[in-house]
Design a protein around this motif. Structure first.
Motif, PDB file in Angstrom:
ATOM      1  N   ILE A 191       0.839  -1.209   0.000  1.00 32.73           N
ATOM      2  CA  ILE A 191       0.000   0.000   0.000  1.00 32.73           C
ATOM      3  C   ILE A 191       0.872   1.256   0.000  1.00 32.73           C
ATOM      4  CG2 ILE A 191      -1.636   1.353   1.369  1.00 32.73           C
ATOM      5  CD1 ILE A 191      -2.885  -1.286   2.263  1.00 32.73           C
TER       6      ILE A 191
ATOM      7  N   GLY B 220       7.743   5.532  -3.529  1.00 34.57           N
ATOM      8  CA  GLY B 220       7.060   4.842  -2.436  1.00 34.57           C
ATOM      9  C   GLY B 220       7.914   3.787  -1.768  1.00 34.57           C
TER      10      GLY B 220
ATOM     11  N   GLY C 211       0.830   3.284  -3.325  1.00 36.23           N
ATOM     12  CA  GLY C 211      -0.008   4.452  -3.055  1.00 36.23           C
ATOM     13  C   GLY C 211       0.780   5.739  -2.929  1.00 36.23           C
ATOM     14  N   LEU C 212       1.831   5.726  -2.116  1.00 33.87           N
ATOM     15  CA  LEU C 212       2.616   6.942  -1.956  1.00 33.87           C
ATOM     16  C   LEU C 212       3.417   7.258  -3.211  1.00 33.87           C
ATOM     17  CD1 LEU C 212       3.858   6.673   1.735  1.00 33.87           C
ATOM     18  CD2 LEU C 212       2.027   8.080   0.795  1.00 33.87           C
TER      19      LEU C 212
ATOM     20  N   ALA D  13       2.345   6.816  -6.232  1.00 30.97           N
ATOM     21  CA  ALA D  13       1.387   7.504  -7.108  1.00 30.97           C
ATOM     22  C   ALA D  13       1.145   8.935  -6.637  1.00 30.97           C
ATOM     23  CB  ALA D  13       0.078   6.726  -7.147  1.00 30.97           C
ATOM     24  N   ALA D  14       1.006   9.110  -5.323  1.00 32.60           N
ATOM     25  CA  ALA D  14       0.760  10.454  -4.790  1.00 32.60           C
ATOM     26  C   ALA D  14       1.950  11.376  -5.048  1.00 32.60           C
ATOM     27  CB  ALA D  14       0.464  10.362  -3.290  1.00 32.60           C
TER      28      ALA D  14
ATOM     29  N   SER E  34       3.931   0.514  -9.683  1.00 36.00           N
ATOM     30  CA  SER E  34       4.328   1.889  -9.361  1.00 36.00           C
ATOM     31  C   SER E  34       4.845   2.601 -10.605  1.00 36.00           C
ATOM     32  CB  SER E  34       5.408   1.901  -8.280  1.00 36.00           C
ATOM     33  OG  SER E  34       4.926   1.395  -7.062  1.00 36.00           O
TER      34      SER E  34
END
Length: 261
Positions: free
Chosen positions: A33, A70, A37-38, A40-41, A131
């Protein structure tokens, strides 16, 4: 000479241990995650901020490394997973049972290292390619994307998984040497997070001559396409990191063989 049947039994035992505790699944889930997730952010934020960057920052902008950012956070979750693989046995006292059933202590450490390495490599690949592709889509909308076939890109993507694997082995070594979960996690946090940040505050001569050989700084070189000034080349940096890893594992092997549980 290696006793292959015995080592195979050790591997089966270690695999059973990994599958039987919830911390394994939680650590892997958190790593995935955070990694995807990070990544992508951070990619989205970097793409949005790109027009306001200075010319120097634009020239050194690395979309691939940004997509894989990430991993910087996922490494803590994988590190905790690796540390718990051995420190939890010391905390509960089950290490005595393990070493009683397998007197060849080197086999125990080798079995744990093998299983931790294989699991971490699989998790690293699961994080790396999604990613990259998510970052690729984000950057393509801003005309900043780079294809996987560009020089150094595939190496950086695969290198991220290799770095995560090596970091897991390093963390296992910390757990074996320190034999205490909180202490080993604290040491890992300092090595993987605090020291790299602190090294940026050192005088330039120290950064050029010293900080690039720190474990995380050296190992992270393989995850980049555009190398920063005064850093090691990707494979040279990863080689330095492997020296740290094997040195720590050698120390943990020696201590496991020569000190009381």
């Amino acid at each position: 000479m290696i006793d292959l049947p015995l080592f195979a039994d050790v591997l089966r035992s270690e695999w059973t241990k990994l599958r039987s505790v919830r911390s394994t699944y939680w650590s892997i889930l958190v790593a995935i995650i955070l990694g995807i997730g990070l990544g992508a952010a951070i990619s989205a934020g970097s793409a949005h901020a790109y027009p306001q960057m200075s010319l120097q920052d634009k020239l050194t902008f690395d979309p691939t490394s940004t997509s894989l950012a990430g991993f910087f956070f996922a490494q803590l979750a994988i590190g905790v997973f690796a540390i718990l693989t051995i420190s939890s046995e010391y905390n509960t006292g089950t290490i005595r049972t393990t070493l009683s059933s397998i007197p060849q202590r080197g086999y125990v450490l080798a079995g744990k290292a093998t299983m931790v390495g294989l699991v971490s490599l699989a998790v690293g690949l699961v994080i790396a390619f999604p990613s990259f592709w998510i970052g690729h889509v984000i950057f393509r909308a801003h005309h900043l994307d780079v294809p996987l076939s560009d020089p150094g890109v595939l190496r950086a993507v695969l290198g991220s998984a290799l770095y995560l694997t090596a970091l897991a082995m390093f963390s296992l070594g910390l757990g074996a040497v320190i034999r205490h979960t909180a202490g080993a996690i604290t040491a890992l946090t300092a090595i993987a997070f605090i020291i790299p940040i602190f090294s940026n505050l050192l005088p330039d001569t120290w950064q050029n001559d010293l900080s690039r050989y720190f474990p995380a700084n050296a190992g992270g070189a393989i995850t980049t396409v555009v190398s920063a000034p005064h850093t090691l080349s990707p494979w040279a940096g990863f080689g330095v990191f492997l020296i740290w890893v094997f040195g720590l594992l050698a120390a943990s092997w020696y201590l496991l063989r020569h000190r009381d549980v």
